[in-house]
Enzyme design. Structure first.
Site, PDB file in Angstrom:
ATOM      1  N   HIS A 199      38.256  42.206  30.663  1.00 43.41           N
ATOM      2  CA  HIS A 199      39.049  42.750  31.766  1.00 43.41           C
ATOM      3  C   HIS A 199      40.541  42.698  31.421  1.00 43.41           C
ATOM      4  CE1 HIS A 199      39.889  43.363  36.199  1.00 43.41           C
ATOM      5  NE2 HIS A 199      41.057  42.911  35.758  1.00 43.41           N
ATOM      6  N   GLU A 200      41.003  41.541  30.930  1.00 50.39           N
ATOM      7  CA  GLU A 200      42.417  41.407  30.585  1.00 50.39           C
ATOM      8  C   GLU A 200      42.769  42.193  29.327  1.00 50.39           C
ATOM      9  OE1 GLU A 200      44.280  40.228  32.769  1.00 50.39           O
ATOM     10  OE2 GLU A 200      42.657  39.396  33.976  1.00 50.39           O
TER      11      GLU A 200
END
Length: 288
Positions: A245-246
């Site tokens: 996600h990051e």
């Protein structure tokens, strides 16, 4: 402590270059008709200059005047054939510059950074690789973790989410009751697992928006530490999802890019509200 990095200041509009008002009122009210006409015109010009100066001062101070701008834009269109005044055009553009620019002091002093919200342009800009590993990078890392702790419920934060377009990310690996902070610089996914799973995701840059996202169950990663040392490791399970996600943020990808149409439709009102909020604050560079 080192001083904050100076923000770029917009050029002053021409309307600020007017002389000071004379102190003698009779200067504007005596003389013949031609002189009075000329002086009345000059007084109007001075009045416009003062109004523009006031608007500029408010804009530089960070104030947004949506009702004033809206009503005067309507009046301007009505009185001047649709042409907006210089002051009304200048105000929003200066606010956009302040909102859309990177934060100051993010790597020179300890501070809580503001998490930018979609559709802020920083979420889509190219993120540069880190080439200098110094005390400024250490300060950015500290500020990312401080900001992450300040944001209730957040467990991961990438530099572009605070308006800093560098390939740096921070997150907390939760193990039981312990949370271990991890700071990765210039990370690169070397290999992804073939097996995938789906789980609900949210994002600090999309408050209130959520949806199911399919991701590989593991990834092999190469990244640098805060001191520039290269490390290779494998991440699995929930940490793998969090990392991906990051990591997406570093490539200008946001989690709504992974949502199906039905989920996007459910979140449409929230997304529109986020866009409206960004525009109302003076944002002029929205990204999809």
């Amino acid at each position: 402590a080192e001083s904050e990095m100076a923000a770029l200041m917009p050029a002053y509009p021409h309307c600020l270059a007017y002389p000071a008002l004379p102190t003698m009122a009779s200067h504007y009210f005596g003389g013949n008709a031609r002189e009075r006409s000329h002086r009345t015109s000059h007084a109007r010009t001075l009045g416009k200059g003062i109004a523009c100066t006031l608007l500029l001062s408010l804009a530089l101070a960070g104030y947004v005047l949506p009702s004033f701008t809206a009503s005067n834009t309507t009046a301007s269109s009505r009185n001047h054939g649709g042409r907006r005044s210089r002051a009304l055009r200048t105000g929003p553009s200066m606010m956009a510059a302040a909102i859309d620019m990177p934060p100051t002091g993010y790597d020179t002093q300890r501070k809580i950074l503001k998490v930018v919200k979609w559709p802020h342009a920083a979420l889509r800009r190219k993120n540069e690789e880190v080439t200098v590993f110094d005390e400024k990078l250490h300060m950015l890392a500290v500020n990312l973790f401080d900001t992450l702790r300040k944001e209730g419920g957040g467990v991961g934060l990438a530099a572009p989410q605070v308006g800093v377009n560098m390939r740096v990310m921070a997150y907390f690996e939760v193990k039981g009751e312990k949370a271990v902070g991890k700071l990765l610089v210039n990370p690169r996914i070397v290999k992804r697992g073939e097996d995938t799973d789906v789980d609900m995701e949210e994002c600090l840059s999309f408050p209130g928006v959520k949806g199911p996202v399919v991701r590989p169950t593991w990834v092999e990663v190469e990244a640098q530490t805060i001191d520039g040392k290269v490390r290779n490791f494998r991440i699995e399970g929930n940490e793998a999802r969090l990392f991906q996600h990051e990591y997406d943020h570093l490539d200008g990808v946001v989690f709504i890019d992974h949502l199906d149409k039905a989920t996007l439709d459910k979140n449409l009102l929230k997304l529109q509200n986020l866009k409206n909020e960004y525009m109302n604050r003076g944002g002029m560079d929205p990204m999809p």
